[in-house]
Design a protein around this motif. Structure first.
Motif, PDB file in Angstrom:
ATOM      1  N   VAL A 342      30.531  45.447  42.688  1.00 51.78           N
ATOM      2  CA  VAL A 342      30.802  44.287  41.844  1.00 51.78           C
ATOM      3  C   VAL A 342      32.161  43.739  42.266  1.00 51.78           C
ATOM      4  CG1 VAL A 342      31.056  43.387  39.513  1.00 51.78           C
ATOM      5  CG2 VAL A 342      29.502  45.310  39.940  1.00 51.78           C
ATOM      6  N   ARG A 343      32.169  42.508  42.743  1.00 50.61           N
ATOM      7  CA  ARG A 343      33.405  41.922  43.276  1.00 50.61           C
ATOM      8  C   ARG A 343      33.867  40.780  42.364  1.00 50.61           C
ATOM      9  NH1 ARG A 343      35.834  42.042  48.412  1.00 50.61           N
ATOM     10  NH2 ARG A 343      34.080  43.357  49.089  1.00 50.61           N
ATOM     11  N   HIS A 344      35.160  40.794  42.024  1.00 52.32           N
ATOM     12  CA  HIS A 344      35.752  39.779  41.150  1.00 52.32           C
ATOM     13  C   HIS A 344      36.836  39.029  41.904  1.00 52.32           C
ATOM     14  CE1 HIS A 344      38.992  38.684  38.130  1.00 52.32           C
ATOM     15  NE2 HIS A 344      37.964  37.979  37.718  1.00 52.32           N
ATOM     16  N   TYR A 345      36.776  37.676  41.859  1.00 53.97           N
ATOM     17  CA  TYR A 345      37.773  36.835  42.515  1.00 53.97           C
ATOM     18  C   TYR A 345      38.682  36.252  41.442  1.00 53.97           C
ATOM     19  CZ  TYR A 345      34.975  37.189  46.765  1.00 53.97           C
ATOM     20  OH  TYR A 345      34.304  37.669  47.874  1.00 53.97           O
ATOM     21  N   ARG A 346      39.970  36.588  41.527  1.00 49.61           N
ATOM     22  CA  ARG A 346      40.924  36.158  40.511  1.00 49.61           C
ATOM     23  C   ARG A 346      41.128  34.652  40.485  1.00 49.61           C
ATOM     24  NH1 ARG A 346      43.681  41.030  42.080  1.00 49.61           N
ATOM     25  NH2 ARG A 346      44.844  39.842  43.642  1.00 49.61           N
ATOM     26  N   VAL A 347      40.925  33.979  41.621  1.00 40.98           N
ATOM     27  CA  VAL A 347      41.224  32.551  41.715  1.00 40.98           C
ATOM     28  C   VAL A 347      40.432  31.731  40.698  1.00 40.98           C
ATOM     29  CG1 VAL A 347      39.479  32.155  43.522  1.00 40.98           C
ATOM     30  CG2 VAL A 347      41.432  30.585  43.297  1.00 40.98           C
ATOM     31  N   ASN A 348      39.193  32.139  40.415  1.00 42.97           N
ATOM     32  CA  ASN A 348      38.387  31.390  39.441  1.00 42.97           C
ATOM     33  C   ASN A 348      37.547  32.307  38.564  1.00 42.97           C
ATOM     34  OD1 ASN A 348      36.505  32.259  41.263  1.00 42.97           O
ATOM     35  ND2 ASN A 348      35.753  30.244  41.840  1.00 42.97           N
ATOM     36  N   ASP A 349      37.882  33.612  38.589  1.00 48.48           N
ATOM     37  CA  ASP A 349      37.177  34.615  37.787  1.00 48.48           C
ATOM     38  C   ASP A 349      35.683  34.661  38.084  1.00 48.48           C
ATOM     39  OD1 ASP A 349      39.229  35.881  36.220  1.00 48.48           O
ATOM     40  OD2 ASP A 349      39.443  33.995  35.126  1.00 48.48           O
ATOM     41  N   SER A 350      35.300  34.356  39.326  1.00 46.06           N
ATOM     42  CA  SER A 350      33.896  34.486  39.699  1.00 46.06           C
ATOM     43  C   SER A 350      33.565  35.959  39.950  1.00 46.06           C
ATOM     44  CB  SER A 350      33.574  33.647  40.937  1.00 46.06           C
ATOM     45  OG  SER A 350      34.389  34.041  42.030  1.00 46.06           O
ATOM     46  N   VAL A 351      32.342  36.322  39.607  1.00 45.13           N
ATOM     47  CA  VAL A 351      31.874  37.699  39.761  1.00 45.13           C
ATOM     48  C   VAL A 351      30.605  37.700  40.600  1.00 45.13           C
ATOM     49  CG1 VAL A 351      31.031  39.755  38.568  1.00 45.13           C
ATOM     50  CG2 VAL A 351      32.867  38.402  37.547  1.00 45.13           C
ATOM     51  N   PHE A 352      30.592  38.568  41.638  1.00 47.61           N
ATOM     52  CA  PHE A 352      29.414  38.741  42.482  1.00 47.61           C
ATOM     53  C   PHE A 352      28.879  40.158  42.269  1.00 47.61           C
ATOM     54  CE2 PHE A 352      31.469  35.151  44.224  1.00 47.61           C
ATOM     55  CZ  PHE A 352      30.537  34.422  44.948  1.00 47.61           C
ATOM     56  N   PHE A 353      27.588  40.279  42.013  1.00 46.63           N
ATOM     57  CA  PHE A 353      26.954  41.569  41.780  1.00 46.63           C
ATOM     58  C   PHE A 353      26.036  41.868  42.955  1.00 46.63           C
ATOM     59  CE2 PHE A 353      23.757  44.454  40.108  1.00 46.63           C
ATOM     60  CZ  PHE A 353      24.504  45.338  39.353  1.00 46.63           C
ATOM     61  N   ASP A 354      26.363  42.936  43.690  1.00 46.38           N
ATOM     62  CA  ASP A 354      25.596  43.326  44.881  1.00 46.38           C
ATOM     63  C   ASP A 354      25.490  42.166  45.866  1.00 46.38           C
ATOM     64  OD1 ASP A 354      24.259  45.143  46.460  1.00 46.38           O
ATOM     65  OD2 ASP A 354      22.291  44.778  45.537  1.00 46.38           O
ATOM     66  N   GLY A 355      26.575  41.385  45.990  1.00 40.25           N
ATOM     67  CA  GLY A 355      26.630  40.292  46.938  1.00 40.25           C
ATOM     68  C   GLY A 355      26.102  38.969  46.427  1.00 40.25           C
ATOM     69  N   TYR A 357      25.972  35.829  43.638  1.00 44.45           N
ATOM     70  CA  TYR A 357      26.801  35.178  42.632  1.00 44.45           C
ATOM     71  C   TYR A 357      26.189  35.348  41.248  1.00 44.45           C
ATOM     72  CZ  TYR A 357      28.956  31.459  39.884  1.00 44.45           C
ATOM     73  OH  TYR A 357      29.600  30.756  38.896  1.00 44.45           O
ATOM     74  N   LEU A 358      27.046  35.684  40.271  1.00 45.70           N
ATOM     75  CA  LEU A 358      26.568  35.907  38.917  1.00 45.70           C
ATOM     76  C   LEU A 358      27.144  34.897  37.927  1.00 45.70           C
ATOM     77  CD1 LEU A 358      24.946  37.646  36.940  1.00 45.70           C
ATOM     78  CD2 LEU A 358      26.921  39.189  36.770  1.00 45.70           C
ATOM     79  N   ILE A 359      28.462  34.811  37.835  1.00 47.57           N
ATOM     80  CA  ILE A 359      29.090  33.971  36.813  1.00 47.57           C
ATOM     81  C   ILE A 359      30.542  33.742  37.205  1.00 47.57           C
ATOM     82  CG2 ILE A 359      29.965  35.823  35.334  1.00 47.57           C
ATOM     83  CD1 ILE A 359      28.072  32.709  34.070  1.00 47.57           C
ATOM     84  N   LYS A 360      31.183  32.739  36.606  1.00 48.85           N
ATOM     85  CA  LYS A 360      32.608  32.503  36.859  1.00 48.85           C
ATOM     86  C   LYS A 360      33.267  31.967  35.596  1.00 48.85           C
ATOM     87  CE  LYS A 360      32.116  27.807  38.762  1.00 48.85           C
ATOM     88  NZ  LYS A 360      32.951  27.042  37.821  1.00 48.85           N
ATOM     89  N   GLY A 361      34.555  31.651  35.708  1.00 44.06           N
ATOM     90  CA  GLY A 361      35.275  31.105  34.563  1.00 44.06           C
ATOM     91  C   GLY A 361      35.519  32.148  33.483  1.00 44.06           C
ATOM     92  N   VAL A 362      35.619  31.705  32.241  1.00 44.30           N
ATOM     93  CA  VAL A 362      35.882  32.619  31.134  1.00 44.30           C
ATOM     94  C   VAL A 362      34.801  33.688  30.997  1.00 44.30           C
ATOM     95  CG1 VAL A 362      36.162  32.795  28.636  1.00 44.30           C
ATOM     96  CG2 VAL A 362      37.296  30.956  29.884  1.00 44.30           C
ATOM     97  N   PRO A 363      33.495  33.354  31.097  1.00 39.52           N
ATOM     98  CA  PRO A 363      32.488  34.423  31.029  1.00 39.52           C
ATOM     99  C   PRO A 363      32.665  35.463  32.142  1.00 39.52           C
ATOM    100  CG  PRO A 363      31.454  32.295  30.680  1.00 39.52           C
ATOM    101  CD  PRO A 363      32.858  32.023  31.125  1.00 39.52           C
ATOM    102  N   GLY A 364      33.079  35.009  33.332  1.00 41.08           N
ATOM    103  CA  GLY A 364      33.343  35.952  34.418  1.00 41.08           C
ATOM    104  C   GLY A 364      34.515  36.859  34.093  1.00 41.08           C
ATOM    105  N   ALA A 365      35.574  36.284  33.518  1.00 46.01           N
ATOM    106  CA  ALA A 365      36.739  37.083  33.133  1.00 46.01           C
ATOM    107  C   ALA A 365      36.370  38.096  32.054  1.00 46.01           C
ATOM    108  CB  ALA A 365      37.860  36.170  32.639  1.00 46.01           C
ATOM    109  N   ILE A 366      35.522  37.689  31.117  1.00 46.14           N
ATOM    110  CA  ILE A 366      35.073  38.602  30.058  1.00 46.14           C
ATOM    111  C   ILE A 366      34.293  39.763  30.655  1.00 46.14           C
ATOM    112  CG2 ILE A 366      33.534  38.824  28.072  1.00 46.14           C
ATOM    113  CD1 ILE A 366      34.305  35.970  27.296  1.00 46.14           C
TER     114      ILE A 366
END
Length: 444
Positions: A342-355, A357-366
């Motif tokens: 599970v990879r998280h990018y701080r620049v926009n709080d995007s989250v990738f699960f097993d490569g 894209y899943l979600i970004k922004g506030v939901p990604g940060a949560i």
């Protein structure tokens, strides 16, 4: 002999199906008559006419503010004259934007995109409305009683005990009570001037988590100016799907890292209604159809009322969750086996699960906050209150819509990541269920 009628009773004449004719007179008494692209109902005593060119009509009105208009009911053929008094010209704001959107629809429908340009909305006081004597076609019975539809929908919304249920019931009522096949429900992120989809009906993909900026398409304009936007012809200028794709293309993430925005490929009727409560913009309710002239003034009135009730209920349900207790400590047992990245990018709080894209922004940060707590602190129970107080989430101080963001995240996980799940355990309380081993990676 002509007889007076109320302006409210002839709103169907102002849909633009049959252009209105406006007669003016110069200061030295020379008359002039012309068609206008649109005449819009403002309220029970005012209408607005489109100002597109500095022509004879415009010059006459500035010299002599009195005018007479002829409008015709497109269904019955009844004709009416309106005695008007010019008051002012608006070049921005809700009325102007609503007329600009409608004019774009008319231009697109007539193959005149780029030719029709609204310079202003000329507001007139309606001094008198008179029906011209003559035969008329009998008006067909309405497809449904909108007042009864609103009553039934209101009863179903009042029965909702959670924000999640309110989202689902609102969309369901649009179909069962209003016979609307395609609809979107979006909540607002006022801090970033964006809207995100939390539910939809009638599309092959839900689009949950997809976004659109304020000012883009009918949805974005409705949010920016907090006014209903209704278009009854196909228009590309205000097509929200295209607007969302164009906005996505300008972002740093590749297009395959964006959630596709739902919508008809060629909508011929669109109505976007802002959801307001206590002076706050909570979101937008949008409906559309492949038919021309699908949504009338009466449909707009009904959905504005429904959106107002939705806003009041949503605000109450969110406040209930704010008052909930803090979650009790609980252990989290991580499953064994090969770990999924599970990879998280701080620049926009995007989250990738097993490569993927899943979600970004506030939901990604949560989601990232919850995953780290599960793995690093060995816990799985959480509360809305503690998330709201968490500084790394950078929630706005006012109108954070936290519960709506959690619902969005919950629905996105159901669609794209069944190994993770958010399960409600009480009022303002929930747990994160993890069904696989995870390897968390933080990236810039």
């Amino acid at each position: 002999m002509p007889h007076a009628v109320a302006l409210d009773a002839i709103r169907a004449c102002l849909e633009g199906v049959i252009p209105a004719t406006v007669a003016t007179c110069s200061a030295d008494g020379v008359p002039n008559a012309t068609y206008v692209s649109q005449m819009q109902y403002v309220d029970s005593r005012h209408v607005a006419l489109s100002f597109q060119f500095f022509n004879k009509t415009r010059k006459n009105i500035l010299d002599n503010p009195q005018a007479t208009a002829l409008v015709i009911d497109p269904v019955t053929g009844e004709a009416y004259t309106l005695t008007l008094l010019f008051l002012r010209t608006e070049t921005d704001g809700p009325l102007f934007q609503s007329m600009k959107a409608k004019l774009a629809g008319i231009a697109s429908h007539e193959g005149m995109t780029g030719v029709f340009k609204l310079l202003g909305a000329d507001v007139y006081r309606v001094l008198e409305v008179e029906r011209i004597p003559g035969r008329a076609i009998e008006r067909p019975a309405p497809r449904r009683s909108l007042l009864n539809a609103l009553r039934q929908a209101s009863a179903s919304l009042n029965a909702c005990a959670s924000l999640d249920a309110l989202f689902d019931q609102t969309l369901a009522a649009l179909g069962s009570e209003f016979d609307i096949g395609h609809a979107l429900l979006l909540m607002a992120d006022e801090a970033h001037e964006r809207l995100y989809v939390v539910g939809s009906r009638g599309y092959s993909a839900t689009g949950v988590g997809s976004e659109i900026a304020f000012g883009e398409g009918v949805i974005g304009v409705a949010a920016q100016y907090r006014t209903p936007i209704r278009i009854n012809h196909m228009t590309m200028e205000y097509a929200y799907g295209r607007a969302a794709r164009d906005a996505a293309a300008e972002q740093a993430l590749p297009l395959d890292a964006q959630i596709p925005f739902p919508g008809l490929a060629e909508p011929h009727s669109q109505l976007a209604v802002p959801i307001l409560a206590c002076g706050r913009l909570l979101g937008v309710l949008c409906v559309e159809s492949a038919q021309d002239l699908r949504f009338s003034y009466d449909d707009e009135d009904a959905l504005v009322s429904l959106a107002a009730q939705f806003g009041a209920l949503a605000l109450c349900l969110q406040r209930d969750d704010e008052d909930a207790a803090v979650a009790a400590p609980s252990a989290s047992r991580m499953p064994a086996g090969e770990a999924i990245e599970v990879r998280h990018y701080r620049v926009n709080d995007s989250v990738f699960f097993d490569g993927d894209y899943l979600i970004k922004g506030v939901p990604g940060a949560i989601l990232w906050k919850l995953l780290k707590s599960c793995i690093e602190q060995d816990r799985c129970e959480f509360s809305n209150r503690e998330l709201r107080m968490c500084p790394e989430l950078r929630l706005p101080e006012i109108s954070d819509n936290l519960e709506a963001r959690l619902i969005l995240l919950q629905r996105r996980l159901v669609e794209r990541c069944p190994q993770l799940a958010i399960e409600k355990t009480g009022r303002g309380l929930f747990r994160l269920r993890i069904d696989c081993a995870l390897h968390l990676i933080e990236a810039n």
